[in-house]
Scaffold this motif. Structure first.
Motif, PDB file in Angstrom:
ATOM      1  N   ILE A 373      14.567  21.755 -13.681  1.00  0.00           N
ATOM      2  CA  ILE A 373      14.539  23.194 -13.461  1.00  0.00           C
ATOM      3  C   ILE A 373      15.802  23.572 -12.691  1.00  0.00           C
ATOM      4  N   GLU A 374      16.320  24.737 -13.012  1.00  0.00           N
ATOM      5  CA  GLU A 374      17.575  25.180 -12.403  1.00  0.00           C
ATOM      6  C   GLU A 374      17.488  26.669 -12.130  1.00  0.00           C
ATOM      7  N   CYS A 375      17.847  27.082 -10.926  1.00  0.00           N
ATOM      8  CA  CYS A 375      17.828  28.498 -10.564  1.00  0.00           C
ATOM      9  C   CYS A 375      19.264  29.015 -10.549  1.00  0.00           C
ATOM     10  N   ARG A 376      19.553  29.995 -11.385  1.00  0.00           N
ATOM     11  CA  ARG A 376      20.894  30.566 -11.473  1.00  0.00           C
ATOM     12  C   ARG A 376      20.879  31.982 -10.913  1.00  0.00           C
ATOM     13  N   VAL A 377      21.839  32.286 -10.034  1.00  0.00           N
ATOM     14  CA  VAL A 377      21.854  33.589  -9.374  1.00  0.00           C
ATOM     15  C   VAL A 377      23.221  34.245  -9.533  1.00  0.00           C
ATOM     16  N   VAL A 378      23.209  35.564  -9.431  1.00  0.00           N
ATOM     17  CA  VAL A 378      24.433  36.359  -9.497  1.00  0.00           C
ATOM     18  C   VAL A 378      25.292  36.062  -8.277  1.00  0.00           C
ATOM     19  N   SER A 379      26.602  35.989  -8.488  1.00  0.00           N
ATOM     20  CA  SER A 379      27.534  35.686  -7.401  1.00  0.00           C
ATOM     21  C   SER A 379      28.655  36.711  -7.376  1.00  0.00           C
ATOM     22  N   ASP A 380      29.038  37.136  -6.166  1.00  0.00           N
ATOM     23  CA  ASP A 380      30.149  38.081  -6.016  1.00  0.00           C
ATOM     24  C   ASP A 380      31.499  37.404  -6.243  1.00  0.00           C
ATOM     25  N   THR A 381      31.532  36.085  -6.097  1.00  0.00           N
ATOM     26  CA  THR A 381      32.797  35.354  -6.174  1.00  0.00           C
ATOM     27  C   THR A 381      32.983  34.601  -7.488  1.00  0.00           C
ATOM     28  N   ASP A 382      31.911  34.416  -8.253  1.00  0.00           N
ATOM     29  CA  ASP A 382      31.981  33.630  -9.480  1.00  0.00           C
ATOM     30  C   ASP A 382      31.290  34.386 -10.606  1.00  0.00           C
ATOM     31  N   GLU A 383      32.053  34.785 -11.628  1.00  0.00           N
ATOM     32  CA  GLU A 383      31.475  35.545 -12.735  1.00  0.00           C
ATOM     33  C   GLU A 383      30.406  34.756 -13.468  1.00  0.00           C
ATOM     34  N   GLY A 384      30.518  33.435 -13.446  1.00  0.00           N
ATOM     35  CA  GLY A 384      29.529  32.602 -14.117  1.00  0.00           C
ATOM     36  C   GLY A 384      28.289  32.364 -13.295  1.00  0.00           C
ATOM     37  N   GLY A 385      28.209  32.996 -12.111  1.00  0.00           N
ATOM     38  CA  GLY A 385      27.052  32.822 -11.247  1.00  0.00           C
ATOM     39  C   GLY A 385      27.076  31.488 -10.518  1.00  0.00           C
ATOM     40  N   GLN A 386      26.019  31.221  -9.798  1.00  0.00           N
ATOM     41  CA  GLN A 386      25.905  29.985  -9.039  1.00  0.00           C
ATOM     42  C   GLN A 386      24.533  29.369  -9.257  1.00  0.00           C
ATOM     43  N   VAL A 387      24.478  28.060  -9.131  1.00  0.00           N
ATOM     44  CA  VAL A 387      23.194  27.354  -9.154  1.00  0.00           C
ATOM     45  C   VAL A 387      22.687  27.279  -7.715  1.00  0.00           C
ATOM     46  N   ALA A 388      21.545  27.916  -7.454  1.00  0.00           N
ATOM     47  CA  ALA A 388      20.996  27.954  -6.106  1.00  0.00           C
ATOM     48  C   ALA A 388      20.005  26.835  -5.838  1.00  0.00           C
ATOM     49  N   PHE A 389      19.511  26.215  -6.917  1.00  0.00           N
ATOM     50  CA  PHE A 389      18.512  25.156  -6.762  1.00  0.00           C
ATOM     51  C   PHE A 389      18.405  24.394  -8.065  1.00  0.00           C
ATOM     52  N   ARG A 390      18.192  23.086  -7.949  1.00  0.00           N
ATOM     53  CA  ARG A 390      18.010  22.246  -9.120  1.00  0.00           C
ATOM     54  C   ARG A 390      17.037  21.135  -8.754  1.00  0.00           C
ATOM     55  N   LYS A 391      16.143  20.800  -9.675  1.00  0.00           N
ATOM     56  CA  LYS A 391      15.146  19.776  -9.362  1.00  0.00           C
ATOM     57  C   LYS A 391      14.672  19.094 -10.626  1.00  0.00           C
ATOM     58  N   LYS A 392      14.575  17.776 -10.566  1.00  0.00           N
ATOM     59  CA  LYS A 392      13.983  17.019 -11.659  1.00  0.00           C
ATOM     60  C   LYS A 392      12.472  17.106 -11.550  1.00  0.00           C
ATOM     61  N   VAL A 393      11.849  17.453 -12.659  1.00  0.00           N
ATOM     62  CA  VAL A 393      10.403  17.622 -12.689  1.00  0.00           C
ATOM     63  C   VAL A 393       9.750  16.286 -13.019  1.00  0.00           C
ATOM     64  N   SER A 394       8.854  15.844 -12.163  1.00  0.00           N
ATOM     65  CA  SER A 394       8.108  14.620 -12.454  1.00  0.00           C
ATOM     66  C   SER A 394       7.109  14.914 -13.562  1.00  0.00           C
ATOM     67  N   THR A 395       6.919  13.972 -14.462  1.00  0.00           N
ATOM     68  CA  THR A 395       6.060  14.198 -15.612  1.00  0.00           C
ATOM     69  C   THR A 395       5.512  12.879 -16.118  1.00  0.00           C
ATOM     70  N   THR A 396       4.379  12.955 -16.769  1.00  0.00           N
ATOM     71  CA  THR A 396       3.792  11.745 -17.351  1.00  0.00           C
ATOM     72  C   THR A 396       4.208  11.567 -18.804  1.00  0.00           C
TER      73      THR A 396
END
Length: 409
Positions: A373-396
């Motif tokens: 999962i990855e959270c992408r947010v608007v950034s004033d300094t980067d037109e491509g936005g920024q990744v604010a959080f990333r996490k590998k999801v545990s799964t069976t």
């Protein structure tokens, strides 16, 4: 003694309010991470593995800018370039503020059409697919006439977006509607607004809904999940099942002191103590759109009772205008509701991550079975936005099978 008492109590109360207000100001618009996820930047997705499918979860985008400058849609375009034809963009409801798509002649119609055209065009120019889900605003904020309002939006989307599954569940029915996004990845869409709607809501063959008793919905949902424990399941809806924000009963000190700001942000009329009655009511009893309301509470309890039987589920909703992630009993719950507005979200509690910023969540499913999962947010300094959080999801689920999966009933 009475004089001292009358002085000390107000002073202590004001000090408490001032301290909490200062704390809130410190972390508002700053990300909160659970201690175990503080070093998330050092974790990276598997570079050599193929992305089987990518999903953009875009919630509450109903106030989208129609002149091509919308910052969230610019982030979406960047994601589209990365995902190419192996992606699905899902609009998680509240696609049109303030009251969905009204009938022709209504003063809100022209702006609503322009906004909906903007969203539809963002799907048309993309080689993947787009799916719209209804929210409470699309149902006329839950009032009488909401069913007709929702049908009007559904018909408009289907006429202007020639894709088979452009609006789900169809006809305003509760669902669950399932769609195989890729081998090993099943999308299940639920119309959670049906359960909290005050006005008319459809059920039965007369309205193209497959059953007449709502209990059948829960039976079908459980059977669907039971048949698909061998693959990843993404459940998309509008209403969250966990939230550290207003619909979850969390309010700021400012909202306690200035309760009329709930009507308009400029209504800064101080009503200390008395003003706490409104947040208290919302927390304990709730409006129709709050988790504490009896209808919402009943729906949430029934859904979680089913979901807790499995551990291959990611549930995504919007509704609260912020970005949140929870991990509960092996499943993951996402709030991705800051597509066009932002609102306060409290840190801590059961949350793994919270942030009050414009943006959306992305789910990436890899060939080796990993899900990130990855959270992408608007950034004033980067037109491509920024990744604010990333996490590998545990799964069976071990890996994506090479063969095709049959489309579930």
């Amino acid at each position: 003694m009475l004089v001292y008492f009358l002085i000390i109590i107000p002073v202590l109360t004001l000090s408490f309010l001032a301290f909490n207000y200062w704390q809130e100001r410190r972390y508002r618009r700053k990300p909160f991470y659970k201690l175990s996820d503080v070093g998330w930047q050092r974790q990276n997705p598997p570079a050599q593995e193929e992305v089987v499918h990518s999903v953009a979860l875009i919630g509450d985008i109903g106030a989208v800018a129609t002149d091509g400058t919308d910052p969230v849609l610019q982030l979406v375009r960047q994601w589209q370039l990365e995902a190419q034809d192996k992606g699905s963009m899902i609009f998680l409801g509240d696609n049109l503020y303030p009251i969905g798509l009204p009938e022709t002649g209504n003063r809100h119609r022209a702006l609503a059409e322009a906004r909906l055209d903007t969203l539809i065009e963002s799907v048309k120019c993309y080689s993947g697919q787009g799916i719209f889900i209804s929210g409470n605003h699309d149902w006329f904020k839950g009032r009488e006439g909401g069913y007709e309002q929702m049908l009007r939006q559904e018909q408009y989307v289907q006429e202007h977006l020639p894709q088979t599954h452009s609006y789900l569940p169809p006809k305003g029915c509760p669902g669950p509607t399932s769609l195989q996004l890729a081998a090993g990845l099943l999308l299940v869409v639920i119309n959670t607004q049906w359960f909290v709607q005050r006005g008319f809501k459809p059920l039965g063959s007369k309205y193209d809904c497959p059953y007449t008793d709502i209990e059948e919905f829960f039976v079908r949902l459980n059977k669907l999940l039971k048949r698909n424990t061998h693959q990843h399941v993404l459940i998309a809806a509008h209403h969250p099942l966990y939230s550290n924000a207003m619909h979850g009963g969390k309010f700021t000190i400012k909202q306690h002191v200035f309760p009329l700001t709930a009507l308009h942000k400029r209504f800064l009329i101080p009503l200390p103590l008395f003003g706490s009655l409104y947040p208290f009511y919302r927390k304990m009893f709730g409006a129709y759109e709050d988790m504490s309301h009896r209808k919402y509470k009943r729906m949430r309890k029934r859904l979680l009772r089913i979901f807790h039987r499995y551990n291959n589920i990611i549930y995504a909703g919007g509704h609260d205008h912020n970005l949140q992630h929870f991990e509960v009993q092996g499943n993951h719950y996402i709030v991705s509701g800051s597509g066009s507005k932002t609102a306060f979200v409290k840190k801590g509690g059961r949350a793994t991550f919270t942030l009050e910023e414009l943006g959306f969540f992305v789910l990436n499913y890899y060939q080796n079975g990993e899900v990130w999962i990855e959270c992408r947010v608007v950034s004033d300094t980067d037109e491509g936005g920024q990744v604010a959080f990333r996490k590998k999801v545990s799964t069976t689920v071990q890996n994506f099978a090479k063969q095709d999966f049959p489309q579930p009933a």
